[in-house]
Design a protein around this motif. Structure first.
Motif, PDB file in Angstrom:
ATOM      1  N   ALA A 144       5.686  39.269  85.528  1.00 25.31           N
ATOM      2  CA  ALA A 144       4.886  39.621  84.340  1.00 25.31           C
ATOM      3  C   ALA A 144       5.529  40.519  83.574  1.00 25.31           C
ATOM      4  O   ALA A 144       6.152  41.506  84.010  1.00 25.31           O
ATOM      5  N   ASP A 145       5.567  40.420  82.184  1.00 21.43           N
ATOM      6  CA  ASP A 145       6.324  41.232  81.419  1.00 21.43           C
ATOM      7  C   ASP A 145       5.605  42.245  80.581  1.00 21.43           C
ATOM      8  O   ASP A 145       6.058  43.215  80.568  1.00 21.43           O
ATOM      9  N   PHE A 146       4.242  42.043  80.375  1.00 21.27           N
ATOM     10  CA  PHE A 146       3.494  43.002  79.616  1.00 21.27           C
ATOM     11  C   PHE A 146       2.280  42.984  80.112  1.00 21.27           C
ATOM     12  O   PHE A 146       1.621  41.975  80.461  1.00 21.27           O
ATOM     13  N   CYS A 147       1.609  44.325  80.575  1.00 20.81           N
ATOM     14  CA  CYS A 147       0.315  44.370  81.117  1.00 20.81           C
ATOM     15  C   CYS A 147      -0.423  45.434  80.218  1.00 20.81           C
ATOM     16  O   CYS A 147      -0.001  46.277  79.661  1.00 20.81           O
ATOM     17  N   ARG A 148      -1.777  45.140  80.442  1.00 18.38           N
ATOM     18  CA  ARG A 148      -2.710  46.124  80.047  1.00 18.38           C
ATOM     19  C   ARG A 148      -3.805  46.440  80.964  1.00 18.38           C
ATOM     20  O   ARG A 148      -4.060  45.756  81.659  1.00 18.38           O
ATOM     21  N   LEU A 149      -4.238  47.834  80.830  1.00 18.27           N
ATOM     22  CA  LEU A 149      -5.362  48.126  81.867  1.00 18.27           C
ATOM     23  C   LEU A 149      -6.693  48.113  81.260  1.00 18.27           C
ATOM     24  O   LEU A 149      -6.791  48.840  79.994  1.00 18.27           O
ATOM     25  N   LYS A 192       7.695  41.991  89.055  1.00 17.79           N
ATOM     26  CA  LYS A 192       8.463  40.658  89.797  1.00 17.79           C
ATOM     27  C   LYS A 192       7.487  40.289  90.962  1.00 17.79           C
ATOM     28  O   LYS A 192       6.836  41.221  91.419  1.00 17.79           O
ATOM     29  N   THR A 193       7.575  39.091  91.500  1.00 20.36           N
ATOM     30  CA  THR A 193       6.916  38.581  92.446  1.00 20.36           C
ATOM     31  C   THR A 193       7.248  39.110  93.550  1.00 20.36           C
ATOM     32  O   THR A 193       8.172  39.363  94.131  1.00 20.36           O
ATOM     33  N   CYS A 202      -1.957  40.764  82.778  1.00 18.97           N
ATOM     34  CA  CYS A 202      -0.641  41.043  82.176  1.00 18.97           C
ATOM     35  C   CYS A 202      -0.649  39.254  81.309  1.00 18.97           C
ATOM     36  O   CYS A 202      -1.263  38.595  81.597  1.00 18.97           O
ATOM     37  N   ASP A 203       0.649  39.666  80.613  1.00 15.72           N
ATOM     38  CA  ASP A 203       0.871  38.331  79.851  1.00 15.72           C
ATOM     39  C   ASP A 203      -0.017  37.620  78.858  1.00 15.72           C
ATOM     40  O   ASP A 203      -0.543  36.388  79.131  1.00 15.72           O
ATOM     41  N   SER A 204      -0.701  38.607  78.148  1.00 17.08           N
ATOM     42  CA  SER A 204      -1.838  38.141  76.981  1.00 17.08           C
ATOM     43  C   SER A 204      -3.053  37.433  77.867  1.00 17.08           C
ATOM     44  O   SER A 204      -3.710  36.461  77.474  1.00 17.08           O
ATOM     45  N   VAL A 254      -3.359  40.774  87.736  1.00 21.75           N
ATOM     46  CA  VAL A 254      -2.674  41.434  88.675  1.00 21.75           C
ATOM     47  C   VAL A 254      -3.512  41.963  89.685  1.00 21.75           C
ATOM     48  O   VAL A 254      -3.366  41.698  90.828  1.00 21.75           O
ATOM     49  N   PHE A 255      -4.404  42.819  89.231  1.00 23.39           N
ATOM     50  CA  PHE A 255      -5.394  43.429  90.213  1.00 23.39           C
ATOM     51  C   PHE A 255      -6.729  43.737  89.453  1.00 23.39           C
ATOM     52  O   PHE A 255      -6.817  43.817  88.381  1.00 23.39           O
TER      53      PHE A 255
END
Length: 148
Positions: free
Chosen positions: A69-74, A101-102, A131-133, A138-139
């Protein structure tokens, strides 16, 4: 030397009082996203953690990424009948080192101020790292808290 040992002991005791690693009493994975290894909350001395409105809270979440994933938001919400949005903001840069990274271990270090609009009482909160729009969750963690 004795003073140094006492000082170290005092710091260890204080950190145990104000920092708590959550257990299944107040934290559960949600949305089939169970890759969170641990969650620590400051200040917190017992579960569920009690927070005063308009005070600062720190949350540390250790997790393993299942995909790149390149970009993440909470995204954070509180259950008040329906889910009430508390916050949604970029997680990286700032709270998380990206890109992810995986199969890599990661740590989210997040600080926030408890929303003064939240009503007092025990509340279920939902924390999602997306993540990624929105393509990758991710969790997801449901955390019980008490608002004072």
């Amino acid at each position: 030397m004795i003073i140094l040992k006492l000082l170290i002991l005092l710091v260890a005791i204080i950190s145990q009082i104000y920092c708590l690693q959550l257990t299944d009493k107040s934290y559960k994975p949600c949305d089939n996203a169970n890759n969170v290894k641990s969650i620590e909350v400051i200040p917190c001395s017992s579960e569920p953690c009690a927070f005063k409105r308009s005070t600062q809270v720190s949350v540390r979440a250790d997790f393993t990424t299942q995909t790149n994933a390149d970009f993440c938001r909470l995204e954070m919400k509180a259950q008040l009948g329906d889910w009430y949005p508390i916050s949604e903001e970029a997680a990286c840069p700032g709270f998380l080192n990206c890109p992810l990274k995986t199969n890599e271990d990661n740590t989210l270090n997040y600080k926030t101020t408890v929303d003064s609009a939240l009503p007092a009482g025990e509340r279920l909160t939902r924390w999602k790292l997306i993540c990624d729009s929105g393509a990758t969750q991710v969790f997801c963690a449901d955390i019980n808290i008490v608002i004072q």
